[in-house]
Design an enzyme around this catalytic site. Structure first.
Site, PDB file in Angstrom:
ATOM      1  N   ASP A 247      45.237  37.644  43.428  1.00  0.00           N
ATOM      2  CA  ASP A 247      45.643  36.490  44.251  1.00  0.00           C
ATOM      3  C   ASP A 247      47.171  36.439  44.370  1.00  0.00           C
ATOM      4  OD1 ASP A 247      43.117  34.307  44.349  1.00  0.00           O
ATOM      5  OD2 ASP A 247      43.086  35.560  42.566  1.00  0.00           O
TER       6      ASP A 247
ATOM      7  N   THR B 163      37.545  34.143  44.619  1.00  0.00           N
ATOM      8  CA  THR B 163      38.173  34.627  43.371  1.00  0.00           C
ATOM      9  C   THR B 163      37.178  34.645  42.216  1.00  0.00           C
ATOM     10  OG1 THR B 163      40.335  33.793  44.054  1.00  0.00           O
ATOM     11  CG2 THR B 163      40.046  34.233  41.712  1.00  0.00           C
TER      12      THR B 163
END
Length: 311
Positions: free
Chosen positions: A54, A125
């Site tokens: 990320d 995620t």
């Protein structure tokens, strides 16, 4: 009307850059996973995670775009400290195929400073950390006057179960008035109601809303980008999420791809979403998206659900 510019317009150049940048993002996502250390940090809870992927991908996307288009407004999911970005993370390329495309006339005079870019460096995620790799996408959405008008979605692990010879990853892109590219459009067979919804953020409200639609089947998967891809590839007929939690960077790029092929994404009340730079980030009235028959699903949202979700 489409204009073939002698030199590509700002929007076409931006989308061509975003395509190359998204492809690089896919490589970064795969490299972090292959390296074995995901660097997981809990943000607000055990299901709200951030990984090294990320962080690196957001730095790569935002820095690459800002370098080439310094007047853009860029809003990314992750709060990252200002820091020097490694040149290896910068992608300077532009996808040639897109540069050759005509720009829809209504967007031909857009300036850099008129555009807002919404970035989700890694959508899904939690699934990424659990190895559900086909749920993962990288999202770059482009808005003008509050409306999502162009988007790029990279799926780093597209084809990851298709054997050693398969090409890993793909990039889907679209511009309203031009179309959406990089996938094969399919529809769920007539009369079938297959709903795709959240895997890790379920609630009574979410489930009550789905039950009211009397679905033949319910798919529970991660990632907003992934769910919109299920709609355009005929794996699901509606994406129903009767809950706050989804943010503007989750919906901006996917909405464009869906709208470019005649679909519709709204909140649970049927309102269109706004994407100007001052807008609140949370989609607090949920999401209802379909490739076809939006009214069928919208008309079945219970009043109790609507009352609970205030735009």
């Amino acid at each position: 009307m489409l204009i073939m510019a002698s030199s590509p317009t700002v929007l076409i150049r931006l989308v061509a850059s975003a395509y190359s940048i998204a492809q690089k993002a896919g490589v970064i996502v795969r490299n972090v996973m292959a390296g074995g250390d995901l660097g997981i940090v809990e943000k607000t809870s055990s299901i709200d995670l951030q990984t090294k992927a990320d962080r690196l991908v957001q730095m790569s996307i935002c820095s690459s775009l800002a370098q080439k288009f310094p007047k853009l407004t860029i809003i990314g999911e992750e709060d990252l400290p200002a820091q020097e970005v490694d040149q290896e993370l910068i992608e300077d390329g532009q996808w040639e195929e897109i540069l050759k495309k005509p720009c829809p006339t209504q967007y031909s005079a857009i300036k850099e400073e008129d555009l807002v870019v919404w970035v989700d460096p890694l959508d899904g995620t939690k699934e990424y950390t659990e190895g559900l790799l086909d749920n993962v996408t990288v999202l770059i959405g482009i808005a003008y006057e509050g409306k999502a008008i162009a988007g790029v979605i990279n799926q780093p692990y597209y084809n990851y179960q298709a054997g050693a010879d398969a090409v890993l990853g793909r990039t889907i892109w679209g511009i309203l008035g031009l179309g959406a590219f990089g996938f094969q459009l399919n529809e769920v067979p007539d009369g079938k109601h297959i709903i795709t919804t959240t895997r890790s953020h379920s609630s009574k409200l979410v489930n009550d809303c789905i039950s009211a639609m009397n679905p033949d089947n319910v798919l529970r998967v991660g990632g907003a980008g992934n769910k919109i891809i299920q709609l355009i590839e005929g794996k699901a007929s509606a994406y129903v999420f009767a809950s706050p939690g989804c943010k503007k960077w989750d919906t901006c790029a996917p909405e464009v791809i869906l709208h470019a092929v005649g679909g519709k994404l709204t909140d649970i009340h049927g309102n269109t979403l706004q994407y100007h730079k001052e807008v609140k980030h949370m989609n607090s009235a949920g999401v209802l998206a379909t490739l076809r028959n939006h009214d069928y699903y919208a008309s079945r949202v219970p009043e109790t659900v609507k009352k609970a979700l205030v735009p």
